[in-house]
Motif scaffolding. Structure first.
Motif, short mmCIF file in Angstrom:
data_model
loop_
_atom_site.label_atom_id
_atom_site.label_comp_id
_atom_site.label_asym_id
_atom_site.label_seq_id
_atom_site.Cartn_x
_atom_site.Cartn_y
_atom_site.Cartn_z
N UNK A 20 6.28 -32.67 36.38
CA UNK A 20 7.25 -33.38 35.54
C UNK A 20 7.17 -34.88 35.74
N UNK A 21 7.02 -35.31 36.98
CA UNK A 21 6.92 -36.74 37.28
C UNK A 21 5.63 -37.32 36.69
N UNK A 22 4.51 -36.63 36.90
CA UNK A 22 3.23 -37.12 36.38
C UNK A 22 3.26 -37.22 34.85
N UNK A 23 3.86 -36.20 34.21
CA UNK A 23 3.94 -36.20 32.75
C UNK A 23 4.81 -37.35 32.25
N UNK A 24 5.92 -37.59 32.92
CA UNK A 24 6.81 -38.70 32.53
C UNK A 24 6.07 -40.03 32.61
N UNK A 25 5.36 -40.24 33.71
CA UNK A 25 4.61 -41.49 33.90
C UNK A 25 3.50 -41.61 32.86
N UNK A 26 2.68 -40.58 32.76
CA UNK A 26 1.51 -40.65 31.87
C UNK A 26 1.89 -40.72 30.40
N UNK B 155 1.94 -44.36 25.69
CA UNK B 155 2.58 -45.08 24.58
C UNK B 155 2.53 -46.60 24.80
N UNK B 156 1.86 -47.03 25.89
CA UNK B 156 1.76 -48.46 26.17
C UNK B 156 3.00 -49.03 26.82
N UNK B 157 3.86 -48.17 27.35
CA UNK B 157 5.10 -48.61 27.98
C UNK B 157 4.91 -48.66 29.50
N UNK B 158 4.92 -49.87 30.03
CA UNK B 158 4.75 -50.06 31.48
C UNK B 158 6.00 -50.69 32.09
N UNK B 159 7.15 -50.54 31.39
CA UNK B 159 8.40 -51.13 31.88
C UNK B 159 8.80 -50.58 33.25
N UNK B 160 8.42 -49.36 33.55
CA UNK B 160 8.83 -48.72 34.81
C UNK B 160 7.67 -48.55 35.78
#
Length: 167
Positions: free
Chosen positions: A112-118, A123-128
């Protein structure tokens, strides 16, 4: 203190030169572009120069290997006192790792964590990305090298130039 015998100097130097050459020539080949997002923010885009991500990230990857790949890619976008390991954070790698994790979702304890990050990175979102790095770092039992902030585009380009063969 004993001196190293003269007949050992040549093999020692040879091993040093070979190891140094390996480290120098084993860098990933990438291209880098700085683009402006719709928000006006500068974004660094890195692209692969070779297509080896499928063999580098096979569907049989262990969970530890997935963690290490995410961790190493995040180094490009974070500020930390120590960073060990670097992989170019490219769309190609993110897409491939996402497929690998989806295929192994039931097998990986922290899928779940890997999927959330990837999915976010896809989507090009590196805010976190700082939180992403530190979550993986914590899973790996990190004690040194916690991310303290996001890298500026200038810092990111410097990291890329130091760690990859930019074309």
């Amino acid at each position: 203190m004993k001196k190293i015998p003269k007949k050992l100097w040549i093999p020692i130097l040879l091993v040093g030169v070979l190891f140094g050459g390996y480290l120098y020539f084993d860098k990933e080949n990438v291209t880098v572009r700085v683009e402006t997002a719709s928000t006006g923010e500068k974004m660094v885009q890195v692209h692969e120069q070779n297509q080896k991500v499928e063999s580098e990230f096979p569907f049989s990857m262990s969970e530890n290997s997935v963690q290490q790949a995410i961790h190493n890619m995040s180094h490009q976008k974070v500020v930390a006192k120590k960073k060990w390991g670097a992989l170019p954070l490219t769309a190609e790698r993110v897409k491939r790792l996402l497929k690998v994790v989806e295929a192994n979702e039931k097998k990986y304890e922290n899928a779940d964590l890997y999927l959330k990050i990837l999915r976010s990175w896809n989507m090009g979102n590196f805010d976190y990305v700082v939180i992403n790095h530190n979550d993986i770092w914590s899973l790996q039992g990190g004690t040194v090298g916690k991310a303290v902030g996001a890298a500026s585009p200038k810092e990111e380009i410097k990291f890329i130039q130091e760690n990859f063969d930019v074309k």
